[in-house]
Design a protein around this motif. Sequence first.
Motif, mmCIF file in Angstrom:
data_model
loop_
_atom_site.group_PDB
_atom_site.id
_atom_site.type_symbol
_atom_site.label_atom_id
_atom_site.label_comp_id
_atom_site.label_asym_id
_atom_site.label_seq_id
_atom_site.Cartn_x
_atom_site.Cartn_y
_atom_site.Cartn_z
ATOM 1 N N SER A 182 0.862 -1.178 0.000
ATOM 2 C CA SER A 182 0.000 0.000 0.000
ATOM 3 C C SER A 182 0.901 1.232 0.000
ATOM 4 N N THR A 183 0.329 2.379 -0.306
ATOM 5 C CA THR A 183 1.110 3.620 -0.315
ATOM 6 C C THR A 183 1.754 3.865 1.042
ATOM 7 N N LEU A 184 0.992 3.673 2.107
ATOM 8 C CA LEU A 184 1.521 3.883 3.456
ATOM 9 C C LEU A 184 2.671 2.928 3.768
ATOM 10 N N GLU A 185 2.528 1.675 3.407
ATOM 11 C CA GLU A 185 3.595 0.704 3.657
ATOM 12 C C GLU A 185 4.847 1.053 2.858
ATOM 13 N N ALA A 186 4.667 1.461 1.603
ATOM 14 C CA ALA A 186 5.818 1.832 0.768
ATOM 15 C C ALA A 186 6.548 3.029 1.366
ATOM 16 N N ILE A 187 5.805 4.019 1.827
ATOM 17 C CA ILE A 187 6.419 5.196 2.435
ATOM 18 C C ILE A 187 7.163 4.818 3.702
ATOM 19 N N THR A 188 6.550 3.998 4.533
ATOM 20 C CA THR A 188 7.186 3.577 5.786
ATOM 21 C C THR A 188 8.494 2.839 5.507
ATOM 22 N N HIS A 189 8.473 1.914 4.560
ATOM 23 C CA HIS A 189 9.684 1.156 4.221
ATOM 24 C C HIS A 189 10.758 2.077 3.633
ATOM 25 N N ALA A 190 10.332 3.002 2.774
ATOM 26 C CA ALA A 190 11.290 3.944 2.176
ATOM 27 C C ALA A 190 11.944 4.802 3.260
ATOM 28 N N LEU A 191 11.170 5.295 4.204
ATOM 29 C CA LEU A 191 11.731 6.128 5.276
ATOM 30 C C LEU A 191 12.658 5.331 6.175
ATOM 31 N N HIS A 192 12.308 4.073 6.468
ATOM 32 C CA HIS A 192 13.212 3.223 7.252
ATOM 33 C C HIS A 192 14.541 3.033 6.520
ATOM 34 N N THR A 193 14.475 2.923 5.196
ATOM 35 C CA THR A 193 15.688 2.749 4.393
ATOM 36 C C THR A 193 16.527 4.022 4.378
ATOM 37 N N LEU A 194 15.877 5.153 4.145
ATOM 38 C CA LEU A 194 16.593 6.424 4.020
ATOM 39 C C LEU A 194 17.089 6.967 5.355
ATOM 40 N N GLU A 195 16.365 6.685 6.419
ATOM 41 C CA GLU A 195 16.696 7.225 7.739
ATOM 42 C C GLU A 195 16.730 6.087 8.763
ATOM 43 N N PRO A 196 17.735 5.211 8.649
ATOM 44 C CA PRO A 196 17.769 4.009 9.493
ATOM 45 C C PRO A 196 17.956 4.291 10.983
ATOM 46 N N ASP A 197 18.308 5.529 11.326
ATOM 47 C CA ASP A 197 18.480 5.887 12.734
ATOM 48 C C ASP A 197 17.150 6.207 13.415
ATOM 49 N N ARG A 198 16.055 6.224 12.663
ATOM 50 C CA ARG A 198 14.734 6.528 13.215
ATOM 51 C C ARG A 198 13.781 5.371 12.955
ATOM 52 N N SER A 199 12.715 5.326 13.746
ATOM 53 C CA SER A 199 11.673 4.327 13.515
ATOM 54 C C SER A 199 10.413 5.033 13.021
ATOM 55 N N PHE A 200 9.848 4.496 11.977
ATOM 56 C CA PHE A 200 8.606 5.014 11.419
ATOM 57 C C PHE A 200 7.485 3.984 11.543
ATOM 58 N N GLU A 201 7.714 2.972 12.361
ATOM 59 C CA GLU A 201 6.749 1.893 12.564
ATOM 60 C C GLU A 201 5.397 2.421 13.043
ATOM 61 N N ALA A 202 5.394 3.516 13.806
ATOM 62 C CA ALA A 202 4.144 4.073 14.335
ATOM 63 C C ALA A 202 3.189 4.501 13.217
ATOM 64 N N LEU A 203 3.712 4.761 12.012
ATOM 65 C CA LEU A 203 2.842 5.105 10.884
ATOM 66 C C LEU A 203 1.869 3.970 10.557
ATOM 67 N N LEU A 204 2.272 2.749 10.879
ATOM 68 C CA LEU A 204 1.456 1.590 10.526
ATOM 69 C C LEU A 204 0.382 1.260 11.557
ATOM 70 N N ARG A 205 0.410 1.900 12.737
ATOM 71 C CA ARG A 205 -0.603 1.605 13.768
ATOM 72 C C ARG A 205 -2.028 1.843 13.271
ATOM 73 N N PRO A 206 -2.352 3.027 12.719
ATOM 74 C CA PRO A 206 -3.730 3.208 12.250
ATOM 75 C C PRO A 206 -4.073 2.289 11.076
ATOM 76 N N PHE A 207 -3.088 1.995 10.238
ATOM 77 C CA PHE A 207 -3.299 1.083 9.109
ATOM 78 C C PHE A 207 -3.677 -0.303 9.612
ATOM 79 N N ASN A 208 -2.930 -0.811 10.592
ATOM 80 C CA ASN A 208 -3.230 -2.134 11.151
ATOM 81 C C ASN A 208 -4.628 -2.161 11.758
ATOM 82 N N ALA A 209 -4.997 -1.103 12.497
ATOM 83 C CA ALA A 209 -6.327 -1.029 13.101
ATOM 84 C C ALA A 209 -7.410 -0.964 12.021
ATOM 85 N N LEU A 210 -7.138 -0.242 10.955
ATOM 86 C CA LEU A 210 -8.081 -0.123 9.850
ATOM 87 C C LEU A 210 -8.337 -1.488 9.211
ATOM 88 N N ILE A 211 -7.280 -2.220 8.954
ATOM 89 C CA ILE A 211 -7.405 -3.551 8.348
ATOM 90 C C ILE A 211 -8.168 -4.489 9.271
#
Length: 196
Positions: free
Chosen positions: A150-179
Amino acid sequence: MSRARCQRCLRPDNHCLCALIPALDSRTRVLILQHPSEVNHALNTARLAVLGLNNAELVVGEVFDDLATLLDVPGYQARLLFPGEGAEALSAQAGEVKPLLLVIPDGTWRKARKLLHLNPRLAALPRVTLDNPPPSRYRLRKVPGAEALSTLEAITHALHTLEPDRSFEALLRPFNALIEGQIAAMGEETFRRNHA
């Protein structure tokens, strides 16, 4: 009579996701160009991404007359996150000189390609792709391949790749709840029959 909706996440009030949406900073700027057919989609993950990222923008349309302004952001180098000839795998080094302006077309694969066709300047951007993406958590749709996110998953993975010193996992919380909410609403038996 229509149900009351949250003005922020646009979900029905009794299914509001706002409490789960983070407010994350990123060095990378995210620009999502959304096809109009996606705006009212029940699982609009692009909207969730923009609500969760402080350095993100969502623009809806098919032809973007102000594309030059959107892409020429001082201090950033624009890259299109979309497969294609000459696309390079994203890496943490990609944004070392200048941070990236990561441009993501949002829509079905067909609609995303249409956005590129209608906006030659967009199609001419240097392309990047995700390297070793995780399996999609989007269990409610059939995907063309294991790498389809999904767009959100792609963005989250891209940000984890580009900025490995940060976590963007919290972006997926509303997505998981939505699913999970969608699965609960359809019932486990219907979900298994149509999606499992």
